[in-house]
Design an enzyme around this catalytic site. Structure first.
Site, mmCIF file in Angstrom:
data_model
loop_
_atom_site.group_PDB
_atom_site.id
_atom_site.type_symbol
_atom_site.label_atom_id
_atom_site.label_comp_id
_atom_site.label_asym_id
_atom_site.label_seq_id
_atom_site.Cartn_x
_atom_site.Cartn_y
_atom_site.Cartn_z
ATOM 1 N N GLU A 167 -41.446 8.535 61.257
ATOM 2 C CA GLU A 167 -40.910 7.697 62.332
ATOM 3 C C GLU A 167 -39.382 7.636 62.271
ATOM 4 O OE1 GLU A 167 -41.708 4.912 58.879
ATOM 5 O OE2 GLU A 167 -42.667 6.661 59.723
ATOM 6 N N ILE A 193 -38.227 3.428 62.881
ATOM 7 C CA ILE A 193 -38.984 2.377 63.582
ATOM 8 C C ILE A 193 -39.567 1.429 62.549
ATOM 9 C CG2 ILE A 193 -40.937 1.893 65.100
ATOM 10 C CD1 ILE A 193 -40.541 4.745 66.265
#
Length: 139
Positions: free
Chosen positions: A55, A13
């Site tokens: 992430e 991300i």
């Protein structure tokens, strides 16, 4: 379970730390769960999707033709670009970078995974919000 024809997809991300810093870790956790949900919904049951750390997520995608993998990552990109993440009053637009390798082009899963990670970081270095495949394609 898997033969040599599967792709390794590394997702990360973009600017996740900024989300945590600006909106707090509870928001970051909600974003991770939402992103994971999108990946799960777009990934077939016979494929594998897992959080890799922080992430980052990794997917192992069976395919018969490489174009299937391109279509899959394009669907993920489109689904994310069409989604707004609402947390309290915040409206957060998520983007991601990804690296994709085709396992049968490498001597081992470890080599394919390492190269997918390198392609992910190349995508980040080139400005994020992109997917780089080991056949030279950029999405």
């Amino acid at each position: 379970m898997f033969n040599g024809d599967y792709a390794v997809v590394f997702y990360d991300i973009d600017h996740f730390k900024n989300i945590n810093d600006k909106y707090g870790h509870n928001c970051g956790d909600a974003v991770l769960k939402s992103f994971a949900g999108i990946l799960k919904n777009l990934t077939r049951k016979e494929d594998v999707i897992a959080r890799y750390g922080g992430e980052e997520f990794i997917a192992l995608i069976n395919y018969q033709d490489e174009i299937e993998v391109e279509r899959y990552v394009k669907r993920v990109k489109k689904a994310l670009s069409n989604s707004n993440f609402i947390y309290k009053e915040a409206n957060i637009k998520l983007k991601f970078s990804a690296g994709v390798t085709y396992r049968n082009k490498y001597n081992s899963f470890q080599e394919a995974k390492k190269r997918a990670d390198e392609l992910l970081y190349e995508a980040k270095h080139k400005g994020r919000d992109r997917i780089i495949l080991d056949n030279g394609t950029e999405i």
